[in-house]
Design a protein around this motif. Structure first.
Motif, PDB file in Angstrom:
ATOM      1  N   SER A   1       0.779  -1.377   0.007  1.00  0.00           N
ATOM      2  CA  SER A   1       0.086  -0.006  -0.105  1.00  0.00           C
ATOM      3  C   SER A   1       0.916   1.354   0.002  1.00  0.00           C
ATOM      4  N   GLU A   2       2.139   1.198   0.589  1.00  0.00           N
ATOM      5  CA  GLU A   2       3.067   2.251   0.415  1.00  0.00           C
ATOM      6  C   GLU A   2       3.565   2.653  -1.131  1.00  0.00           C
ATOM      7  N   LEU A   3       3.650   1.440  -1.715  1.00  0.00           N
ATOM      8  CA  LEU A   3       4.095   1.308  -3.239  1.00  0.00           C
ATOM      9  C   LEU A   3       2.818   1.811  -4.091  1.00  0.00           C
ATOM     10  N   ASN A   4       1.575   1.351  -3.768  1.00  0.00           N
ATOM     11  CA  ASN A   4       0.488   1.353  -4.506  1.00  0.00           C
ATOM     12  C   ASN A   4       0.132   2.565  -5.501  1.00  0.00           C
ATOM     13  N   PRO A   5       0.387   2.295  -6.720  1.00  0.00           N
ATOM     14  CA  PRO A   5       0.375   3.303  -7.596  1.00  0.00           C
ATOM     15  C   PRO A   5      -1.085   3.748  -8.064  1.00  0.00           C
ATOM     16  N   HIS A   6      -2.069   3.031  -7.581  1.00  0.00           N
ATOM     17  CA  HIS A   6      -3.570   3.216  -8.098  1.00  0.00           C
ATOM     18  C   HIS A   6      -4.269   3.395  -6.640  1.00  0.00           C
ATOM     19  N   PRO A   7      -4.111   4.346  -5.838  1.00  0.00           N
ATOM     20  CA  PRO A   7      -4.873   4.424  -4.622  1.00  0.00           C
ATOM     21  C   PRO A   7      -6.301   4.361  -4.958  1.00  0.00           C
ATOM     22  N   ALA A   8      -7.155   4.265  -3.968  1.00  0.00           N
ATOM     23  CA  ALA A   8      -8.653   3.908  -4.459  1.00  0.00           C
ATOM     24  C   ALA A   8      -9.180   4.933  -5.250  1.00  0.00           C
ATOM     25  N   GLY A   9     -10.045   4.331  -6.163  1.00  0.00           N
ATOM     26  CA  GLY A   9     -10.849   5.549  -6.895  1.00  0.00           C
ATOM     27  C   GLY A   9     -10.058   5.337  -8.255  1.00  0.00           C
ATOM     28  N   GLN A  10      -8.653   5.571  -8.405  1.00  0.00           N
ATOM     29  CA  GLN A  10      -7.851   5.700  -9.599  1.00  0.00           C
ATOM     30  C   GLN A  10      -8.275   5.001 -10.729  1.00  0.00           C
ATOM     31  N   MET A  11      -8.418   3.554 -10.383  1.00  0.00           N
ATOM     32  CA  MET A  11      -8.739   2.693 -11.411  1.00  0.00           C
ATOM     33  C   MET A  11      -9.858   2.829 -12.300  1.00  0.00           C
ATOM     34  N   THR A  12     -10.945   3.605 -11.542  1.00  0.00           N
ATOM     35  CA  THR A  12     -11.920   3.915 -12.404  1.00  0.00           C
ATOM     36  C   THR A  12     -12.013   5.340 -13.204  1.00  0.00           C
ATOM     37  N   LEU A  13     -10.914   5.968 -13.236  1.00  0.00           N
ATOM     38  CA  LEU A  13     -10.738   7.307 -13.999  1.00  0.00           C
ATOM     39  C   LEU A  13     -10.548   6.869 -15.429  1.00  0.00           C
ATOM     40  N   ASN A  14     -11.170   8.113 -15.959  1.00  0.00           N
ATOM     41  CA  ASN A  14     -11.213   8.108 -17.538  1.00  0.00           C
ATOM     42  C   ASN A  14     -12.177   7.129 -18.041  1.00  0.00           C
ATOM     43  N   VAL A  15     -12.799   6.229 -17.165  1.00  0.00           N
ATOM     44  CA  VAL A  15     -13.697   5.475 -17.533  1.00  0.00           C
ATOM     45  C   VAL A  15     -15.303   5.612 -18.061  1.00  0.00           C
ATOM     46  N   PRO A  16     -15.333   5.549 -19.279  1.00  0.00           N
ATOM     47  CA  PRO A  16     -16.750   6.111 -19.771  1.00  0.00           C
ATOM     48  C   PRO A  16     -18.015   5.419 -19.467  1.00  0.00           C
ATOM     49  N   ARG A  17     -19.054   6.341 -19.517  1.00  0.00           N
ATOM     50  CA  ARG A  17     -20.297   5.464 -18.935  1.00  0.00           C
ATOM     51  C   ARG A  17     -21.411   5.409 -20.153  1.00  0.00           C
ATOM     52  N   ILE A  18     -22.159   4.366 -19.860  1.00  0.00           N
ATOM     53  CA  ILE A  18     -23.382   4.509 -20.765  1.00  0.00           C
ATOM     54  C   ILE A  18     -24.315   4.289 -19.645  1.00  0.00           C
ATOM     55  N   ASN A  19     -25.654   5.472 -19.694  1.00  0.00           N
ATOM     56  CA  ASN A  19     -26.442   5.432 -18.821  1.00  0.00           C
ATOM     57  C   ASN A  19     -25.890   5.743 -17.364  1.00  0.00           C
ATOM     58  N   ASP A  20     -24.995   6.325 -17.287  1.00  0.00           N
ATOM     59  CA  ASP A  20     -24.361   6.435 -15.961  1.00  0.00           C
ATOM     60  C   ASP A  20     -23.735   5.246 -15.327  1.00  0.00           C
ATOM     61  N   GLU A  21     -23.685   4.401 -16.041  1.00  0.00           N
ATOM     62  CA  GLU A  21     -22.854   3.048 -15.772  1.00  0.00           C
ATOM     63  C   GLU A  21     -21.567   2.947 -16.396  1.00  0.00           C
ATOM     64  N   PRO A  22     -20.429   2.677 -15.309  1.00  0.00           N
ATOM     65  CA  PRO A  22     -19.423   2.706 -15.899  1.00  0.00           C
ATOM     66  C   PRO A  22     -18.929   1.535 -16.743  1.00  0.00           C
ATOM     67  N   ILE A  23     -18.268   1.499 -17.804  1.00  0.00           N
ATOM     68  CA  ILE A  23     -17.996   0.479 -18.607  1.00  0.00           C
ATOM     69  C   ILE A  23     -16.666  -0.186 -18.417  1.00  0.00           C
ATOM     70  N   PRO A  24     -16.738  -1.370 -17.487  1.00  0.00           N
ATOM     71  CA  PRO A  24     -15.257  -2.008 -17.080  1.00  0.00           C
ATOM     72  C   PRO A  24     -14.232  -2.168 -18.225  1.00  0.00           C
ATOM     73  N   GLY A  25     -12.879  -2.106 -18.109  1.00  0.00           N
ATOM     74  CA  GLY A  25     -12.057  -2.303 -18.979  1.00  0.00           C
ATOM     75  C   GLY A  25     -11.765  -1.244 -20.259  1.00  0.00           C
ATOM     76  N   VAL A  26     -12.562  -0.162 -20.091  1.00  0.00           N
ATOM     77  CA  VAL A  26     -12.371   0.848 -21.051  1.00  0.00           C
ATOM     78  C   VAL A  26     -11.542   2.088 -20.387  1.00  0.00           C
ATOM     79  N   GLN A  27     -10.861   2.722 -21.272  1.00  0.00           N
ATOM     80  CA  GLN A  27     -10.507   4.257 -20.825  1.00  0.00           C
ATOM     81  C   GLN A  27     -10.532   4.993 -22.135  1.00  0.00           C
ATOM     82  N   HIS A  28     -11.169   6.143 -21.999  1.00  0.00           N
ATOM     83  CA  HIS A  28     -11.142   6.805 -23.274  1.00  0.00           C
ATOM     84  C   HIS A  28     -10.613   8.482 -22.891  1.00  0.00           C
ATOM     85  N   LYS A  29      -9.506   8.703 -23.204  1.00  0.00           N
ATOM     86  CA  LYS A  29      -9.002  10.047 -22.583  1.00  0.00           C
ATOM     87  C   LYS A  29      -8.775  10.895 -23.828  1.00  0.00           C
ATOM     88  N   TYR A  30      -8.220  10.445 -25.064  1.00  0.00           N
ATOM     89  CA  TYR A  30      -7.964  11.390 -26.108  1.00  0.00           C
ATOM     90  C   TYR A  30      -9.100  11.054 -27.210  1.00  0.00           C
TER      91      TYR A  30
END
Ligand SMILES: *Cc1c(COP(=O)(O)O)cnc(C)c1O
Ligand code: SF4
Length: 461
Positions: A103-132
């Motif tokens: 946890s000292e080394l953890n590069p993805h503190p809580a929450g970060q894994m869901t960032l840039n994740v798009p949604r359909i009908n407010d539901e996040p789509i797992p396994g997708v990132q859409h930044k550009y």
């Protein structure tokens, strides 16, 4: 000549059974084991037999790339862990120490894994990132491991079994609906882990649907992979080697471009017969191979290594693409190189190669506003500055606009840089803040259609 090889993985429990490792002292092996309890360790027979120079241990770059070193932990972390073994603590107690250090080394503190994740009908789509705007990243659920693990990898949290840190597509493949409706998107990039760890059949289930008419807007399919380096037999003698190459060919036959974004850190990885033949076969399917690597201390922080790597790549028909500055590697301090030095190494290597290698862009930091390149170090009005620009940006209008940061010899990342000339913020900052504030709902780009993007960070920020 290359000879068929059958993939054999070595993990933490196999450290004592790697024959080549037996030339290390007991102390050295103990150190590897201590660190390998924290950072994920996996190496395979090809890396051990053909890439590592066992006469140059521990300095050999391929050894540094795959085997843990004591200094990858802080002295404190290392001694806590080493003492736990020496004192024969209970399994539970050791596990608690492991969790703590992770946890000292953890590069993805809580929450970060869901960032840039798009949604359909407010539901996040797992396994997708859409930044550009043009490119969607897909993390296939069965492609989240690799043929060997890189010691510097920032994705390590995905490999150590802490389930809530995983970030991958679910079975529903809802991401396909999302892509279907994003008509501005031209590129789909499969990433991981390593998508090429998947069977040809599994990989086809991600690629073939994109060749259907409703995905006409998808022109380029990219696969980010280190398999050519770590396991070229995927394209040579594995059971599904031919099926994999046929799948590659299908993409071209459907009128689209398949781009392998190949990860090579050192020219040594380009030196075997097996890798030459793998590259030849992939290229024969009409697939283009572009290459990328981060700059990593102890592995490739030397302009000659880069220059030779780019030259070898071009000779083999690959296109040098990105030179990254790495961050959030877990063992950050062990691997980091100051920004000014990253620029010098890039420039010196660039000086040594012909124009065919100068397609490589960088040094680039994947940061909050986008991919920030260091274009130069100069003096303006007697102030020493970094000249920066964005290669990719959340707002496409920010791209290629020069901006300036005060020179700082110690800085290793954008977040440590301050604007030059007494300014209090970089040009994009206000709009970035606005975009991020809106981020929990929707994000709009000034010259693009509306895009649904959640929150702020990228997995590689
Ligand atoms: C780098 C990157 C891309 C691809 O950028 P290109 O410059 O088109 O190669 C896409 N998405 C994310 C999140 C990235 O970091
Ligand atoms: S850098 Fe790539 S190949 Fe290496 S461990 Fe990370 S995801 Fe796997």
């Amino acid at each position: 000549m290359f000879f068929p090889k059958k993939l054999k993985f070595y993990g933490l429990r196999d450290i004592d059974s790697i024959p080549q490792l037996q030339r290390l002292s007991d102390e050295q092996k103990f150190e590897i084991k201590v660190v390998a309890h924290i950072l994920p360790f996996r190496v395979n027979n090809y890396v051990i037999e053909e890439l590592i120079d066992w006469n140059n241990i521990p300095d050999d770059p391929m050894f540094q790339l795959t085997f843990m070193q004591k200094e990858m932990l802080t002295e404190d972390q290392f001694s806590t862990m080493a003492d736990a073994f020496k004192h024969g603590y209970s399994k539970e107690k050791i596990q608690r120490i492991i969790d703590n250090i992770r946890s000292e080394l953890n590069p993805h503190p809580a929450g970060q894994m869901t960032l840039n994740v798009p949604r359909i009908n407010d539901e996040p789509i797992p396994g997708v990132q859409h930044k550009y705007k043009e490119t969607i990243l897909i993390f296939p659920s069965s492609g989240q491991t690799c043929h060997s693990y890189c010691t510097f990898c920032f994705r390590w949290a995905q490999f150590v079994g802490t389930n809530d840190l995983k970030f991958a597509t679910d079975e529903s493949k809802r991401f396909q609906d999302y892509i279907k409706n994003q008509k501005d998107v031209t590129d789909v990039l499969l990433t991981g882990g390593d998508p090429m760890i998947m069977s040809a059949r599994n990989l086809a289930s991600y690629i073939e649907p994109l060749l259907e008419p409703e995905f006409e807007h998808i022109q380029n399919i990219r696969i980010g992979t280190k398999s050519i380096s770590y396991w070229p037999y995927k394209y040579l003698t594995d059971k599904d080697a031919d099926e994999t190459l046929e799948l590659f060919e299908k993409v071209g036959n459907a009128g689209k471009h398949l781009a392998i974004m190949a990860h090579f850190n050192h020219w040594k990885e380009l030196s075997t017969e097996a890798v030459h033949e793998a590259i030849r076969r992939i290229k024969n399917t009409g697939t283009q191979i572009r290459t990328q690597s981060p700059l990593i201390k102890h592995i490739n922080d030397d302009p000659d290594v880069w220059a030779k790597m780019w030259k070898d790549q071009v000779k083999l028909g690959c296109i040098p693409y990105y030179f990254f500055i790495e961050r959030n590697t877990g063992a950050e301090e062990y691997f980091e190189v100051p920004l000014y030095r990253a620029y010098e190494i890039y420039k010196e290597a660039y000086e040594k190669v012909s124009g065919l290698s100068r397609t490589v862009r960088g040094p680039s930091m994947s940061a909050l506003p986008g991919k920030v390149a260091i274009d130069g170090i100069t003096e303006i009005n007697s102030e020493k500055v970094f000249v920066l620009s964005l290669l990719q940006a959340r707002n496409p209008e920010w791209v290629k606009k020069p901006f300036f940061a005060r020179f700082d010899e110690n800085a290793t990342w954008l977040s440590e840089l301050r604007p030059a000339f007494g300014e209090d913020k970089f040009f994009y900052q206000d709009e970035l803040n606005r975009l991020l504030a809106e981020g929990d709902g929707q994000m709009f780009f000034s010259n693009a259609d509306e895009m649904l993007i959640n929150e702020s960070l990228n997995a590689d920020d």
